[in-house]
Design an enzyme around this catalytic site. Sequence first.
Site, PDB file in Angstrom:
ATOM      1  N   ARG A   1      -6.497 -13.842   2.963  1.00 54.30           N
ATOM      2  CA  ARG A   1      -7.901 -13.549   3.231  1.00 54.30           C
ATOM      3  C   ARG A   1      -8.609 -14.712   3.917  1.00 54.30           C
ATOM      4  NH1 ARG A   1      -8.027 -10.749  -2.671  1.00 54.30           N
ATOM      5  NH2 ARG A   1      -7.351  -8.686  -1.956  1.00 54.30           N
TER       6      ARG A   1
ATOM      7  N   THR B   1       0.823  -1.211   0.000  1.00 52.38           N
ATOM      8  CA  THR B   1       0.000   0.000   0.000  1.00 52.38           C
ATOM      9  C   THR B   1       0.861   1.266   0.000  1.00 52.38           C
ATOM     10  OG1 THR B   1      -1.725  -1.168   1.204  1.00 52.38           O
ATOM     11  CG2 THR B   1      -1.818   1.233   1.236  1.00 52.38           C
TER      12      THR B   1
ATOM     13  N   THR C   1     -10.683  -4.330   0.747  1.00 51.81           N
ATOM     14  CA  THR C   1     -11.933  -3.891   1.359  1.00 51.81           C
ATOM     15  C   THR C   1     -13.089  -4.817   0.969  1.00 51.81           C
ATOM     16  OG1 THR C   1     -12.513  -2.476  -0.517  1.00 51.81           O
ATOM     17  CG2 THR C   1     -11.152  -1.487   1.223  1.00 51.81           C
TER      18      THR C   1
ATOM     19  N   GLN D   1     -36.816 -12.930  25.175  1.00 52.91           N
ATOM     20  CA  GLN D   1     -36.677 -13.464  23.821  1.00 52.91           C
ATOM     21  C   GLN D   1     -35.887 -12.524  22.915  1.00 52.91           C
ATOM     22  OE1 GLN D   1     -40.172 -14.113  21.117  1.00 52.91           O
ATOM     23  NE2 GLN D   1     -39.722 -16.275  21.571  1.00 52.91           N
TER      24      GLN D   1
ATOM     25  N   GLU E   1      -6.196  -5.845   3.602  1.00 52.68           N
ATOM     26  CA  GLU E   1      -6.059  -6.989   2.694  1.00 52.68           C
ATOM     27  C   GLU E   1      -7.234  -7.096   1.726  1.00 52.68           C
ATOM     28  OE1 GLU E   1      -4.411 -10.659   4.129  1.00 52.68           O
ATOM     29  OE2 GLU E   1      -3.580  -9.669   5.906  1.00 52.68           O
TER      30      GLU E   1
ATOM     31  N   GLY F   1      -4.064   2.025  -2.848  1.00 52.92           N
ATOM     32  CA  GLY F   1      -4.538   1.101  -1.831  1.00 52.92           C
ATOM     33  C   GLY F   1      -5.241  -0.036  -2.542  1.00 52.92           C
TER      34      GLY F   1
ATOM     35  N   GLY G   1     -25.729  -3.231  26.639  1.00 53.36           N
ATOM     36  CA  GLY G   1     -26.343  -1.953  26.967  1.00 53.36           C
ATOM     37  C   GLY G   1     -25.299  -0.870  27.207  1.00 53.36           C
ATOM     38  N   GLY G   2     -25.566   0.003  28.177  1.00 55.15           N
ATOM     39  CA  GLY G   2     -24.641   1.093  28.478  1.00 55.15           C
ATOM     40  C   GLY G   2     -23.250   0.599  28.828  1.00 55.15           C
TER      41      GLY G   2
END
Length: 379
Positions: free
Chosen positions: A243, A126, A365, A279, A363, A131, A339-340
């Site tokens: 990959r 690169t 996009t 659920q 490697e 790229g 959650g938070g």
Amino acid sequence: MDFNLPPEVEQMRRAVLDFAHDVVEPRAHEIEATNRVPDDLTRAAADLGLFGLSIPEEYGGLGLDMVSKCALYEALGHAHMGFGGVISAHASIGTTGLVTLGTEEQKRRFLPRMATGETIAGFAITEPTSGSDAANIRTRAERRGDVFVLSGTKHYISNAPVAGLLTVIAVTDPTQGARGMSALLVEMDTPGVRVGRIDEKMGQRGALSAEVIFEDAEIPAANLLGPLHGGYREALKILTNGRVGIAARATGSMAHLVELGVAHARTREQFGRPIADFQAVQFMLAEMQVDVVTSRATWQYVAWLVDQGRSVGMEASAAKLHATEALSRVADKAVQIAGGMGYMKDYPVERWYRDQRLLRIYEGTSEIQKVIIARSLLQ
């Protein structure tokens, strides 16, 4: 097709999984704070053989086939992603070119030190202007007698700040476009080779990347890797197999996030009972597990094809595209379940959410993978 691992590989897979859970993950905050992998973790990884995953036994490595190697990558995916990034950049694209294309002299010179982690490797293709458009490479290597004079700049090069050896793709015949590129083995202590600015990334702390600058660096002609002017073609092959490894590592990261989600759902209470009873949470966990199972089945199949000597350009792209996009979905659900708490830096899900984003970029996009897949269908 038989994806059962030999007993010795299964034993190592379990050892790597334990190492990821019990040794690396407890040090995650240290890696995050210092932006480096502690030396003792690097030595422990070397003792496990992780730096030699792609290296034949006669040069000190493990000599694994692709299915076995990817099984270990999946186990490694349970560890801090920056740590895993260092290992995979070395053992995958940093090493496989030398193993498959190197002369016997090159292999004996470099591979034993790479297998022990004494020499860390990387892969430099690169550039600021290239790229996804790798054919637009501008780094030049001009043959002058017994050396190639290398000039140019690479950037976003994984492992560059800690590497001892890079496989560098450079233009050796500017009249031939993509067919005029070659691969060179470049030792980082060569005069005229220097590491430039170290990148500040969103995530994957500890997995350092940087620009690498070549200023009339004289690289011995004996360090030409593979055929002259064949570097771009060979680079694509190296990236293709890499990959598959990314897909396997992404699968391990998904499985780890499922574990975190299940543990949180069982212990976190709302309205007087564990949220695992609801659920809505159960459905998120189920969808996460479906992504784990399908991603694992995909990388296993493509890795098996590699071991059969088959060309897997399209299949490897499909495996990476599916697994990395699936990991993003899984990470998002893991934050939602937490959650938070999932948004807080002292909770591991926040880190995994940041770290996984890079896998859809490097490697190749996700969009490049779609181009490769579509071309294979339409050619």
